[in-house]
Design a protein around this motif. Structure first.
Motif, PDB file in Angstrom:
ATOM      1  N   GLN A  97      41.407  54.474  56.883  1.00 31.17           N
ATOM      2  CA  GLN A  97      42.498  55.275  56.314  1.00 31.17           C
ATOM      3  C   GLN A  97      43.771  55.117  57.156  1.00 31.17           C
ATOM      4  OE1 GLN A  97      41.949  59.534  56.694  1.00 31.17           O
ATOM      5  NE2 GLN A  97      43.381  59.952  55.026  1.00 31.17           N
ATOM      6  N   ASP A  98      43.567  55.236  58.468  1.00 33.26           N
ATOM      7  CA  ASP A  98      44.666  55.123  59.413  1.00 33.26           C
ATOM      8  C   ASP A  98      45.376  53.777  59.264  1.00 33.26           C
ATOM      9  OD1 ASP A  98      45.921  56.130  61.923  1.00 33.26           O
ATOM     10  OD2 ASP A  98      45.098  54.232  62.674  1.00 33.26           O
ATOM     11  N   ARG A  99      44.582  52.684  59.253  1.00 34.41           N
ATOM     12  CA  ARG A  99      45.162  51.339  59.148  1.00 34.41           C
ATOM     13  C   ARG A  99      45.768  51.098  57.773  1.00 34.41           C
ATOM     14  NH1 ARG A  99      46.252  50.010  64.008  1.00 34.41           N
ATOM     15  NH2 ARG A  99      46.163  52.264  64.113  1.00 34.41           N
ATOM     16  N   PHE A 100      45.112  51.604  56.732  1.00 34.39           N
ATOM     17  CA  PHE A 100      45.634  51.428  55.371  1.00 34.39           C
ATOM     18  C   PHE A 100      47.026  52.048  55.270  1.00 34.39           C
ATOM     19  CE2 PHE A 100      46.498  52.573  51.009  1.00 34.39           C
ATOM     20  CZ  PHE A 100      45.997  51.520  50.270  1.00 34.39           C
ATOM     21  N   ASN A 101      47.147  53.262  55.812  1.00 32.43           N
ATOM     22  CA  ASN A 101      48.429  53.953  55.695  1.00 32.43           C
ATOM     23  C   ASN A 101      49.534  53.246  56.478  1.00 32.43           C
ATOM     24  OD1 ASN A 101      47.331  55.761  53.968  1.00 32.43           O
ATOM     25  ND2 ASN A 101      46.986  57.367  55.502  1.00 32.43           N
ATOM     26  N   ILE A 102      49.134  52.495  57.497  1.00 36.11           N
ATOM     27  CA  ILE A 102      50.133  51.729  58.249  1.00 36.11           C
ATOM     28  C   ILE A 102      50.461  50.418  57.530  1.00 36.11           C
ATOM     29  CG2 ILE A 102      50.530  50.392  60.363  1.00 36.11           C
ATOM     30  CD1 ILE A 102      48.818  52.534  61.825  1.00 36.11           C
ATOM     31  N   TYR A 103      49.434  49.650  57.211  1.00 30.98           N
ATOM     32  CA  TYR A 103      49.665  48.266  56.764  1.00 30.98           C
ATOM     33  C   TYR A 103      49.725  48.082  55.243  1.00 30.98           C
ATOM     34  CZ  TYR A 103      48.850  46.831  61.562  1.00 30.98           C
ATOM     35  OH  TYR A 103      48.940  46.676  62.912  1.00 30.98           O
ATOM     36  N   GLN A 110      50.072  55.511  49.569  1.00 31.04           N
ATOM     37  CA  GLN A 110      48.877  56.067  50.203  1.00 31.04           C
ATOM     38  C   GLN A 110      47.730  56.307  49.230  1.00 31.04           C
ATOM     39  OE1 GLN A 110      49.434  59.140  53.080  1.00 31.04           O
ATOM     40  NE2 GLN A 110      50.757  57.851  54.329  1.00 31.04           N
ATOM     41  N   SER A 111      48.047  56.435  47.932  1.00 27.58           N
ATOM     42  CA  SER A 111      46.962  56.645  46.968  1.00 27.58           C
ATOM     43  C   SER A 111      46.443  55.322  46.434  1.00 27.58           C
ATOM     44  CB  SER A 111      47.466  57.497  45.794  1.00 27.58           C
ATOM     45  OG  SER A 111      48.284  56.708  44.946  1.00 27.58           O
ATOM     46  N   GLY A 112      47.176  54.239  46.703  1.00 32.47           N
ATOM     47  CA  GLY A 112      46.754  52.933  46.210  1.00 32.47           C
ATOM     48  C   GLY A 112      47.280  52.597  44.821  1.00 32.47           C
ATOM     49  N   SER A 113      48.152  53.456  44.272  1.00 28.30           N
ATOM     50  CA  SER A 113      48.606  53.217  42.892  1.00 28.30           C
ATOM     51  C   SER A 113      49.620  52.078  42.806  1.00 28.30           C
ATOM     52  CB  SER A 113      49.194  54.500  42.294  1.00 28.30           C
ATOM     53  OG  SER A 113      50.506  54.699  42.780  1.00 28.30           O
ATOM     54  N   ASP A 128      47.264  48.523  40.656  1.00 26.21           N
ATOM     55  CA  ASP A 128      46.704  49.804  41.067  1.00 26.21           C
ATOM     56  C   ASP A 128      45.326  49.519  41.676  1.00 26.21           C
ATOM     57  OD1 ASP A 128      45.577  52.274  41.287  1.00 26.21           O
ATOM     58  OD2 ASP A 128      46.068  52.930  39.242  1.00 26.21           O
ATOM     59  N   LEU A 129      45.119  49.978  42.905  1.00 23.13           N
ATOM     60  CA  LEU A 129      43.847  49.669  43.564  1.00 23.13           C
ATOM     61  C   LEU A 129      42.673  50.406  42.916  1.00 23.13           C
ATOM     62  CD1 LEU A 129      44.767  49.401  47.348  1.00 23.13           C
ATOM     63  CD2 LEU A 129      44.424  47.578  45.683  1.00 23.13           C
ATOM     64  N   ALA A 130      42.985  51.369  42.028  1.00 21.00           N
ATOM     65  CA  ALA A 130      41.897  52.044  41.319  1.00 21.00           C
ATOM     66  C   ALA A 130      41.716  51.475  39.914  1.00 21.00           C
ATOM     67  CB  ALA A 130      42.168  53.542  41.247  1.00 21.00           C
ATOM     68  N   SER A 131      42.424  50.370  39.596  1.00 19.25           N
ATOM     69  CA  SER A 131      42.293  49.763  38.265  1.00 19.25           C
ATOM     70  C   SER A 131      40.929  49.080  38.111  1.00 19.25           C
ATOM     71  CB  SER A 131      43.399  48.732  38.057  1.00 19.25           C
ATOM     72  OG  SER A 131      43.247  47.693  39.009  1.00 19.25           O
ATOM     73  N   GLU A 132      40.608  48.782  36.863  1.00 14.48           N
ATOM     74  CA  GLU A 132      39.328  48.122  36.584  1.00 14.48           C
ATOM     75  C   GLU A 132      39.189  46.841  37.409  1.00 14.48           C
ATOM     76  OE1 GLU A 132      36.616  48.912  34.855  1.00 14.48           O
ATOM     77  OE2 GLU A 132      37.552  50.880  34.590  1.00 14.48           O
ATOM     78  N   ARG A 133      40.307  46.074  37.459  1.00 13.44           N
ATOM     79  CA  ARG A 133      40.259  44.804  38.180  1.00 13.44           C
ATOM     80  C   ARG A 133      39.891  45.016  39.654  1.00 13.44           C
ATOM     81  NH1 ARG A 133      41.239  39.664  38.930  1.00 13.44           N
ATOM     82  NH2 ARG A 133      41.922  39.149  41.037  1.00 13.44           N
ATOM     83  N   ARG A 173      37.693  51.648  49.018  1.00  8.98           N
ATOM     84  CA  ARG A 173      36.605  52.173  48.178  1.00  8.98           C
ATOM     85  C   ARG A 173      36.701  53.695  48.029  1.00  8.98           C
ATOM     86  NH1 ARG A 173      35.881  47.953  45.447  1.00  8.98           N
ATOM     87  NH2 ARG A 173      34.540  46.333  46.262  1.00  8.98           N
ATOM     88  N   VAL A 174      37.087  54.360  49.125  1.00  9.01           N
ATOM     89  CA  VAL A 174      37.242  55.817  49.060  1.00  9.01           C
ATOM     90  C   VAL A 174      38.355  56.178  48.072  1.00  9.01           C
ATOM     91  CG1 VAL A 174      37.977  57.869  50.354  1.00  9.01           C
ATOM     92  CG2 VAL A 174      36.373  56.251  51.387  1.00  9.01           C
ATOM     93  N   LEU A 175      39.486  55.465  48.162  1.00 13.37           N
ATOM     94  CA  LEU A 175      40.600  55.733  47.247  1.00 13.37           C
ATOM     95  C   LEU A 175      40.159  55.531  45.802  1.00 13.37           C
ATOM     96  CD1 LEU A 175      43.638  54.021  49.030  1.00 13.37           C
ATOM     97  CD2 LEU A 175      43.148  56.467  48.861  1.00 13.37           C
ATOM     98  N   GLN A 176      39.431  54.445  45.572  1.00 10.85           N
ATOM     99  CA  GLN A 176      38.964  54.168  44.207  1.00 10.85           C
ATOM    100  C   GLN A 176      38.065  55.292  43.720  1.00 10.85           C
ATOM    101  OE1 GLN A 176      37.172  50.288  44.756  1.00 10.85           O
ATOM    102  NE2 GLN A 176      39.077  49.248  44.186  1.00 10.85           N
ATOM    103  N   HIS A 177      37.165  55.686  44.597  1.00 14.21           N
ATOM    104  CA  HIS A 177      36.235  56.742  44.227  1.00 14.21           C
ATOM    105  C   HIS A 177      36.991  58.022  43.898  1.00 14.21           C
ATOM    106  CE1 HIS A 177      32.143  58.080  43.892  1.00 14.21           C
ATOM    107  NE2 HIS A 177      32.439  59.182  44.543  1.00 14.21           N
ATOM    108  N   SER A 178      38.009  58.309  44.698  1.00 18.52           N
ATOM    109  CA  SER A 178      38.753  59.555  44.501  1.00 18.52           C
ATOM    110  C   SER A 178      39.464  59.556  43.144  1.00 18.52           C
ATOM    111  CB  SER A 178      39.764  59.756  45.632  1.00 18.52           C
ATOM    112  OG  SER A 178      40.873  58.903  45.442  1.00 18.52           O
TER     113      SER A 178
END
Ligand code: HEC
Length: 201
Positions: A97-103, A110-113, A128-133, A173-178
């Protein structure tokens, strides 16, 4: 060279290499006594008295890298690994989470959208990182995207060490799940809070 030098050199050269019980005469000892430590030698320089220093944490001696090809590339041969080859616990996810929010968040937010600051200022928007793809990408492919970049996304190989890349994959994966969570995923005792916050009865 002055003529008298030659016999002098012969005499000096003769001081070395003969069988003798006397210690050799060292006129110029520079190369024999070097200011360096031999293996296993002691020193008062360090508190533990050892001249040989322990390996600095987080470094690897040349040629001593002990990581599998799959761990370093995210691939088993030509196939992307379905799952990250690491043990996932909360610390790993938090690191991700920490690294994702930085890089990643500058572009992916931060939500991956995909509405990060850089995108708002004109960079081509990512998916969108939560998209089907994105849901369908194996862990190893996400790792590979971070390592090598893909199309409009640059490579983060230099900025993010392998270990952190895997941690980031777990956070994706956590973002997708959320984004795809169902009410059953929430402990019963806390379901009331969600209804209140989202304004639904
Ligand atoms: C400079 C902006 C930028 C940053 C920073 C960035 N990305 Fe991307 N990312 C993109 C863009 C743009 C795309 C879409 C690429 C394309 O299809 O052209 C993308 C696509 C992706 C994809 C989908 C790949 C695919 O095959 O469709 C994943 C997964 C991804 N990024 C993960 C990450 C992760 C994880 C990070 C952080 C380590 C990150 N990105 C950082 C811009 C960025």
């Amino acid at each position: 060279m002055k003529r008298w030098c030659i016999p002098l050199l012969v005499v000096l050269a003769g001081c070395r290499g003969q069988a003798s019980s006397d210690p050799p005469i060292h006129l110029f000892g520079d190369m024999d006594w070097q200011p360096k430590f031999q293996p296993e030698e002691g020193t008062r320089l360090f508190p533990d008295g050892r001249a040989m220093r322990p390996i600095v944490e987080g470094t690897v001696a040349q040629g001593a890298l002990d990581e599998s090809e799959a761990y370093r590339t995210g691939k088993d041969g030509e196939t992307f690994l379905a799952f990250a080859p690491i043990t996932v616990d909360e610390a790993v996810i938090r690191r991700g989470q920490d690294r994702f929010n930085i890089y990643c968040a500058p572009c992916h937010d931060q939500s991956g959208s995909g509405q990060g600051m850089v995108v708002k200022r004109g960079y081509p928007p990512p998916i969108d990182l939560a998209s089907e793809r994105a849901l369908g990408l194996p862990d190893g492919e996400i790792f590979n995207v971070i390592t090598n970049g893909v199309r409009n996304m640059p490579s983060y190989r230099k900025q993010i060490p392998v270990k952190d890349r895997w941690a980031i994959v777990t956070w994706v994966r956590v973002l997708q799940h959320s984004q795809h969570a169902r009410i059953d995923d929430v402990p019963e005792a806390q379901r009331g809070n969600i209804a209140k916050e989202s304004g639904t009865p």
